[in-house]
Design a protein around this motif. Structure first.
Motif, PDB file in Angstrom:
ATOM      1  N   ALA A 267     -26.822 -41.009 -52.181  1.00 22.96           N
ATOM      2  CA  ALA A 267     -28.180 -40.919 -51.744  1.00 22.96           C
ATOM      3  C   ALA A 267     -29.450 -40.592 -52.504  1.00 22.96           C
ATOM      4  O   ALA A 267     -30.247 -41.293 -52.302  1.00 22.96           O
ATOM      5  N   GLY A 268     -29.251 -39.484 -53.093  1.00 21.22           N
ATOM      6  CA  GLY A 268     -30.234 -39.137 -54.018  1.00 21.22           C
ATOM      7  C   GLY A 268     -30.482 -39.753 -55.049  1.00 21.22           C
ATOM      8  O   GLY A 268     -31.800 -39.664 -55.532  1.00 21.22           O
ATOM      9  N   THR A 269     -29.398 -40.747 -55.808  1.00 18.43           N
ATOM     10  CA  THR A 269     -29.644 -41.739 -57.016  1.00 18.43           C
ATOM     11  C   THR A 269     -30.002 -42.671 -56.644  1.00 18.43           C
ATOM     12  O   THR A 269     -31.298 -44.006 -57.408  1.00 18.43           O
ATOM     13  N   SER A 270     -30.196 -43.303 -55.171  1.00 19.09           N
ATOM     14  CA  SER A 270     -30.495 -44.669 -54.303  1.00 19.09           C
ATOM     15  C   SER A 270     -31.531 -45.333 -53.537  1.00 19.09           C
ATOM     16  O   SER A 270     -32.202 -45.836 -53.632  1.00 19.09           O
ATOM     17  N   ILE A 271     -31.441 -43.911 -52.611  1.00 21.34           N
ATOM     18  CA  ILE A 271     -32.918 -44.108 -51.976  1.00 21.34           C
ATOM     19  C   ILE A 271     -34.413 -43.570 -52.451  1.00 21.34           C
ATOM     20  O   ILE A 271     -34.401 -42.801 -52.832  1.00 21.34           O
ATOM     21  N   LYS A 272     -35.110 -44.521 -51.876  1.00 22.55           N
ATOM     22  CA  LYS A 272     -36.291 -44.791 -52.924  1.00 22.55           C
ATOM     23  C   LYS A 272     -37.200 -43.507 -51.852  1.00 22.55           C
ATOM     24  O   LYS A 272     -36.944 -43.431 -50.407  1.00 22.55           O
ATOM     25  N   GLY A 273     -37.690 -42.716 -52.099  1.00 16.28           N
ATOM     26  CA  GLY A 273     -38.443 -41.081 -51.600  1.00 16.28           C
ATOM     27  C   GLY A 273     -37.711 -40.687 -51.505  1.00 16.28           C
ATOM     28  O   GLY A 273     -37.434 -38.947 -50.297  1.00 16.28           O
ATOM     29  N   ALA A 274     -36.070 -40.074 -52.288  1.00 21.61           N
ATOM     30  CA  ALA A 274     -35.597 -39.204 -51.616  1.00 21.61           C
ATOM     31  C   ALA A 274     -36.195 -37.535 -52.419  1.00 21.61           C
ATOM     32  O   ALA A 274     -36.737 -37.429 -53.428  1.00 21.61           O
ATOM     33  N   PRO A 275     -35.756 -36.966 -52.175  1.00 23.16           N
ATOM     34  CA  PRO A 275     -36.173 -35.506 -52.514  1.00 23.16           C
ATOM     35  C   PRO A 275     -36.137 -35.353 -54.031  1.00 23.16           C
ATOM     36  O   PRO A 275     -34.863 -36.176 -54.205  1.00 23.16           O
ATOM     37  N   THR A 276     -36.580 -34.696 -55.044  1.00 21.36           N
ATOM     38  CA  THR A 276     -36.339 -34.723 -55.934  1.00 21.36           C
ATOM     39  C   THR A 276     -36.017 -33.226 -56.497  1.00 21.36           C
ATOM     40  O   THR A 276     -36.228 -32.497 -55.722  1.00 21.36           O
TER      41      THR A 276
ATOM     42  N   ASP B 280     -36.375 -35.574 -42.615  1.00 21.45           N
ATOM     43  CA  ASP B 280     -36.852 -34.677 -43.909  1.00 21.45           C
ATOM     44  C   ASP B 280     -35.808 -34.259 -44.574  1.00 21.45           C
ATOM     45  O   ASP B 280     -35.227 -33.398 -43.345  1.00 21.45           O
ATOM     46  N   LYS B 281     -36.289 -34.411 -45.962  1.00 26.22           N
ATOM     47  CA  LYS B 281     -35.316 -33.054 -46.576  1.00 26.22           C
ATOM     48  C   LYS B 281     -35.575 -32.561 -47.427  1.00 26.22           C
ATOM     49  O   LYS B 281     -36.637 -33.074 -48.130  1.00 26.22           O
ATOM     50  N   GLN B 282     -35.236 -30.851 -47.816  1.00 26.63           N
ATOM     51  CA  GLN B 282     -36.031 -30.432 -49.101  1.00 26.63           C
ATOM     52  C   GLN B 282     -35.402 -30.148 -50.131  1.00 26.63           C
ATOM     53  O   GLN B 282     -34.313 -30.442 -50.148  1.00 26.63           O
ATOM     54  N   ALA B 283     -36.434 -30.066 -51.312  1.00 30.03           N
ATOM     55  CA  ALA B 283     -35.142 -29.978 -52.295  1.00 30.03           C
ATOM     56  C   ALA B 283     -34.142 -28.764 -52.447  1.00 30.03           C
ATOM     57  O   ALA B 283     -34.314 -27.852 -51.734  1.00 30.03           O
ATOM     58  N   ASP B 284     -33.103 -29.179 -52.574  1.00 33.61           N
ATOM     59  CA  ASP B 284     -31.955 -27.696 -52.765  1.00 33.61           C
ATOM     60  C   ASP B 284     -33.014 -26.602 -53.003  1.00 33.61           C
ATOM     61  O   ASP B 284     -32.527 -25.521 -52.527  1.00 33.61           O
TER      62      ASP B 284
END
Length: 584
Positions: free
Chosen positions: A156-165, A212-216
């Motif tokens: 998901a992190g490499t495919s979803i647009k707008g995913a957390p950096t 909504d997700k925060q960076a790790d």
């Protein structure tokens, strides 16, 4: 006095007035004796087979017939997860991503093999042993939802647009580079993992919502890590020590095998790619793998077989590389890799010379290039063949060619420099030519119908080898492995005859094997190329060889029934026309 005779019908008779009654009594007694003997024989047969799995038994298409529980356990533990090589697709608010879930499932060996051995008076079990038709055991698995969630999150992190950096540190050419993190929207990976765990592989398409997700890791945590442990890791060379030898890695080398990782509490740390680090170190060492275990093997003297004992050894404990190297990089930069005992796979007690197989289940030959210019190459081939000749592979065991040859092809083992192909360039290297032994081994295993596990074709096509059916070898990292799934011992006989490499597997064939080779596709013509300052570089002779792709099929049959068809896809690069400049 009674006269007792044995009649033609094997009933005991007595010549007396009540002979009829007596005759019946003795007939009953004799019949009971026969039944008793038969019963004893039946129980004995059941007991005889109690520790062995019925011939013909399979699990997920892999044969475990004739194996002990220990051997079958190794076979089952290597099963791929359900739906291997299939993708799950997840749609989240109109966005899609895909991943392969099967690696999160691990075989439950105990449940899978429950009941396939042990003492049983079941007639069906005994019939299966005698007939060699054990049927199929159902593979059982356990799923690691945490591992599944990591797969979901990574995809998901490499495919979803707008995913957390994700804020992290990159190690590039010996330097520390900070990547800043930022919040975004992605999927709830734990919820998706739970859904997949419950329905895979019956369901391959899943839907969910973005949240909504925060960076790790917080930016403060990443910055502190970069200025602390990451900077320390790149501050000086790393000394890697094992078995009395030291290999020094420059910071630029170390940066190729480490990265940053963030734990569940948002704390960054150093992650070591153990395989890549060991490959780098072992390629530059001479002694780190010089004390490995050797297997017992069969040797012949005056035509009579005997057993040459194996010996124990030691090897680097790969499971400790991450912790030891990570600690060294944040400490004194000295990583003492621990060794662990290494036992022979085959011992003297595993080889009964009086019952060695005498029937060849597969034979393969390959022509040696002749001429004085190939004398060194031929010497290396004969050295490797002498090592393999007489080796025994137990049922359920995986054969590794690198392990069998002692991993390194050194002068001390009798090898010399000869032509090799490295990155498409023809250069001399220690042990050059042994890839022909690897190709012959691969083809013998191919036609023996055993389970093929790992092989690597040459980068370019060499026309003396079967197209799409050949294998190279390189230490470390490029091996040629197969598993003896016949349920019986396999004896390898290997050598040269005239101008040919010849090899046989002696054992019990499980399947009839046929093969088909497809046409060349995606042909790419060679080009002119200049290679500068590569030691031992050799100018090309001729006009090079085109690159192409090809498919090979191997079909395994029992009688008229197709058990399995394996497809092997090979992609060859063009063998360019090389001009060497500045080589020596």
């Amino acid at each position: 006095m009674q006269e007792v005779t044995v009649a033609d019908d094997e009933q005991v008779q007595a010549t007396q007035p009540d002979g009829t009654r007596r005759r019946r009594h003795l007939a009953w007694f004799g019949g009971a004796g026969v039944l008793a003997v038969a019963a004893i024989g039946y129980v004995g047969a059941c007991y005889h087979y109690k520790d062995t799995i019925a011939g013909g038994t399979t699990v997920a298409g892999r044969s475990i017939g004739g194996m002990t529980m220990e051997q079958a356990s190794r076979q089952v533990s290597g099963l791929p997860g359900p739906g291997a090589q299939q993708q799950a697709t997840v749609t989240a608010d109109g966005q899609k991503f895909a991943f392969e879930p099967s690696s999160a499932w691990k075989p439950d060996v105990a449940r899978t093999l429950d009941g396939v051995t042990g003492f049983s008076l079941s007639p069906a079990r005994l019939i299966h042993h005698i007939s060699g038709d054990g049927g199929a055991a159902t593979p059982r698995y356990t799923v690691d939802e945490a591992a599944l969630a990591r797969l979901v999150k990574g995809s998901a992190g490499t495919s979803i647009k707008g995913a957390p950096t994700q804020g992290k540190v990159k190690f590039i050419n010996g330097e520390v580079v900070v990547v800043e993190g930022a919040p975004g929207k992605s999927v709830d990976e734990k919820a998706v993992a739970k859904d997949v765990a419950e329905h895979w592989p019956g369901t391959t398409a899943y839907t969910t919502k973005l949240v909504d997700k925060q960076a790790d890791a917080t930016q403060d945590a990443v910055t502190a890590f970069a200025a602390g442990d990451a900077k320390k890791a790149m501050s000086e060379p790393l000394q890697v020590k094992a078995n009395g030898e030291t290999v020094t890695m420059k910071p630029s080398d170390v940066s190729e095998v480490i990265s940053s990782d963030t734990d569940a509490h948002g704390k960054p740390s150093i992650k070591v790619d153990a395989d890549a680090l060991l490959a780098h170190v072992l390629e530059r060492s001479t002694d780190m793998q010089n004390d490995i275990a050797t297997d017992a093997k069969v040797v012949w003297k005056d035509g009579k077989p005997s057993v040459q004992p194996g010996k124990a050894g030691q090897q680097i404990d790969a499971s400790k590389v991450q912790s030891v190297v990570a600690a060294a990089l944040t400490g004194n930069h000295v990583a003492n890799l621990p060794m662990k005992p290494m036992q022979p796979q085959v011992t003297e007690k595993d080889i009964d010379v009086s019952s060695l197989p005498t029937t060849s289940m597969a034979h393969f030959e390959s022509k040696l290039p002749g001429g004085a210019e190939n004398a060194a190459r031929t010497h290396n081939i004969e050295t490797a063949l002498a090592t393999l000749n007489g080796m025994v592979v137990r049922p359920g065991e995986q054969f590794s060619l690198l392990r069998a040859l002692g991993y390194s092809l050194t002068k001390e083992k009798g090898y010399v420099e000869a032509g090799t192909l490295q990155g498409g360039i023809h250069v001399d290297g220690m042990g050059g030519g042994v890839s022909q032994v690897s190709t012959v081994l691969y083809n013998t295993a191919f036609f023996a119908g055993v389970q093929l596990d790992e092989h690597t074709p040459h980068d370019v096509y060499i026309d003396r080898y079967p197209m799409g059916r050949e294998a190279t070898l390189w230490n470390p990292g490029v091996d040629n492995t197969w598993t003896n799934d016949t349920g019986h011992l396999i004896l390898i006989k290997a050598g040269t005859s005239g101008n040919k490499v010849v090899m046989d597997f002696y054992g019990t064939r499980q399947y009839d094997v046929s093969t088909k080779t497809g046409p060349k596709t995606d042909v790419v013509q060679p080009k002119q190329r200049t290679v500068k300052n590569v030691k031992g570089c050799e100018n090309s002779v001729g006009n090079g060889t085109p690159g192409f792709q090809v498919d090979v099929w191997r079909t395994l049959k029992k009688g008229s029934n197709v058990v399995r068809t394996d497809k092997i896809h090979t992609k060859y690069q063009p063998d360019d026309i090389i001009t060497c400049v500045g080589s020596s």
